[in-house]
Design a protein around this motif. Sequence first.
Motif, PDB file in Angstrom:
ATOM      1  N   ASP A 158     -69.571  10.377  30.369  1.00 52.93           N
ATOM      2  CA  ASP A 158     -68.403  11.189  30.412  1.00 52.93           C
ATOM      3  C   ASP A 158     -69.085  12.681  29.939  1.00 52.93           C
ATOM      4  O   ASP A 158     -69.684  12.692  29.505  1.00 52.93           O
ATOM      5  CB  ASP A 158     -67.264  10.651  29.730  1.00 52.93           C
ATOM      6  CG  ASP A 158     -66.973   9.372  30.128  1.00 52.93           C
ATOM      7  OD1 ASP A 158     -67.087   9.096  31.347  1.00 52.93           O
ATOM      8  OD2 ASP A 158     -66.353   8.576  29.384  1.00 52.93           O
ATOM      9  N   ALA A 159     -68.466  13.812  30.921  1.00 51.18           N
ATOM     10  CA  ALA A 159     -68.958  14.994  30.529  1.00 51.18           C
ATOM     11  C   ALA A 159     -67.871  15.873  29.889  1.00 51.18           C
ATOM     12  O   ALA A 159     -66.630  15.933  30.247  1.00 51.18           O
ATOM     13  CB  ALA A 159     -69.132  15.844  31.809  1.00 51.18           C
ATOM     14  N   PHE A 160     -68.238  16.783  28.925  1.00 51.74           N
ATOM     15  CA  PHE A 160     -67.412  17.394  28.003  1.00 51.74           C
ATOM     16  C   PHE A 160     -67.877  18.750  27.976  1.00 51.74           C
ATOM     17  O   PHE A 160     -69.115  19.000  27.952  1.00 51.74           O
ATOM     18  CB  PHE A 160     -67.324  16.857  26.538  1.00 51.74           C
ATOM     19  CG  PHE A 160     -66.611  15.473  26.892  1.00 51.74           C
ATOM     20  CD1 PHE A 160     -65.362  15.531  26.412  1.00 51.74           C
ATOM     21  CD2 PHE A 160     -67.425  14.554  26.852  1.00 51.74           C
ATOM     22  CE1 PHE A 160     -64.898  13.800  26.161  1.00 51.74           C
ATOM     23  CE2 PHE A 160     -67.028  13.147  26.546  1.00 51.74           C
ATOM     24  CZ  PHE A 160     -65.730  12.766  26.522  1.00 51.74           C
ATOM     25  N   ALA A 161     -67.089  19.868  27.480  1.00 48.99           N
ATOM     26  CA  ALA A 161     -67.744  21.243  27.389  1.00 48.99           C
ATOM     27  C   ALA A 161     -67.396  21.324  25.809  1.00 48.99           C
ATOM     28  O   ALA A 161     -66.263  21.189  25.181  1.00 48.99           O
ATOM     29  CB  ALA A 161     -66.901  22.182  28.021  1.00 48.99           C
ATOM     30  N   ALA A 162     -68.392  21.804  25.151  1.00 45.76           N
ATOM     31  CA  ALA A 162     -68.340  22.131  23.880  1.00 45.76           C
ATOM     32  C   ALA A 162     -68.460  23.669  23.815  1.00 45.76           C
ATOM     33  O   ALA A 162     -69.824  24.089  23.639  1.00 45.76           O
ATOM     34  CB  ALA A 162     -69.242  21.361  22.832  1.00 45.76           C
ATOM     35  N   THR A 163     -67.590  24.731  23.520  1.00 43.74           N
ATOM     36  CA  THR A 163     -67.828  25.950  23.762  1.00 43.74           C
ATOM     37  C   THR A 163     -67.815  26.689  22.248  1.00 43.74           C
ATOM     38  O   THR A 163     -67.503  26.253  21.385  1.00 43.74           O
ATOM     39  CB  THR A 163     -66.704  26.738  24.537  1.00 43.74           C
ATOM     40  OG1 THR A 163     -65.355  26.444  23.729  1.00 43.74           O
ATOM     41  CG2 THR A 163     -66.422  26.120  25.881  1.00 43.74           C
ATOM     42  N   ALA A 164     -68.659  27.719  22.334  1.00 41.50           N
ATOM     43  CA  ALA A 164     -69.112  28.556  21.096  1.00 41.50           C
ATOM     44  C   ALA A 164     -67.677  29.287  20.504  1.00 41.50           C
ATOM     45  O   ALA A 164     -66.874  29.558  21.310  1.00 41.50           O
ATOM     46  CB  ALA A 164     -69.975  29.650  21.446  1.00 41.50           C
TER      47      ALA A 164
END
Length: 290
Positions: free
Chosen positions: A88-94
């Motif tokens: 599963d794909a996630f975005a962890a942003t700065a």
Amino acid sequence: MSLAPLASGRGNPSADCIADSAGGLTFDLVDCGPSGSNPDSWDAALVLRRRGGETAADEVRLPLVHAGDGRLRAVLPSTMALPEGRWDAFAATAGGEGEEQRLVPGVLDLRSLVDRRPDPDRPSVVARIPYATKHGNLSVRGWARAPHAEAGEIRLADGVVTVQGRLYGVVAGADAVAEARCRRDPALAVTVPVSVEGGALALGYDRHFAFTLAYKELAEAWEAGEDPWDLWLRPGAESGSVRIARILDDVPDKKEIFTYPVQRVCSAAQAGPYYTVDNDLSVLVAPVTG
């Protein structure tokens, strides 16, 4: 090329994805980081997490970097290890203090995956297919096979199934056999000879294989209910067996798409080939329906 699905309404960021013929993936996200943030660090990452995994090996963090036009890019090289499974794909942003957002698929460019033909001499085959889940999220189905037996054309005749395919990372010798193994009782197995084709036939081996399996041999051990038999190929008398599967294309889940007619084997049982949830090839013996 797959078009983006309808918006989920949750405001989750989307990612376009391009798959290459070697097994690599490139993800492009619309810049979802805070203004002035620096995504060129591990603080901004595309995170792939294997479903059901509980160890450090079940998470991969890919750094997100500026790619122009307000987009962030992450690359999964074909050489990076990715154990088999659904990721599963996630975005962890700065600046997000560790908060992750589930990604939804944008445009999925899978054209290079159609009719893939990797180098047959490579010891392993890597296959990765991005796809939209039933909930509209972005995931990646990954395989890593060493060696690999790729199923090709499947032909059905009266009471038999003929499977053709191609081997990767191993060659089939003159004593190659195919094995149907009963999942209910691993001690039950049916073995049939494998034929090889092509210019290397005179040398006693080739990359191409074919075999024919009679359903009645499987039905002799049938007792009741559904009885799956998994198909393997043993390239030689001294070789280990290779699971037969179909993974070198752009279809992540073949079970409901690649379907084949069943044939009656006896008065009470019928049989036919099918692909499992892992895209492995099997034959199911089951009670007659209809």
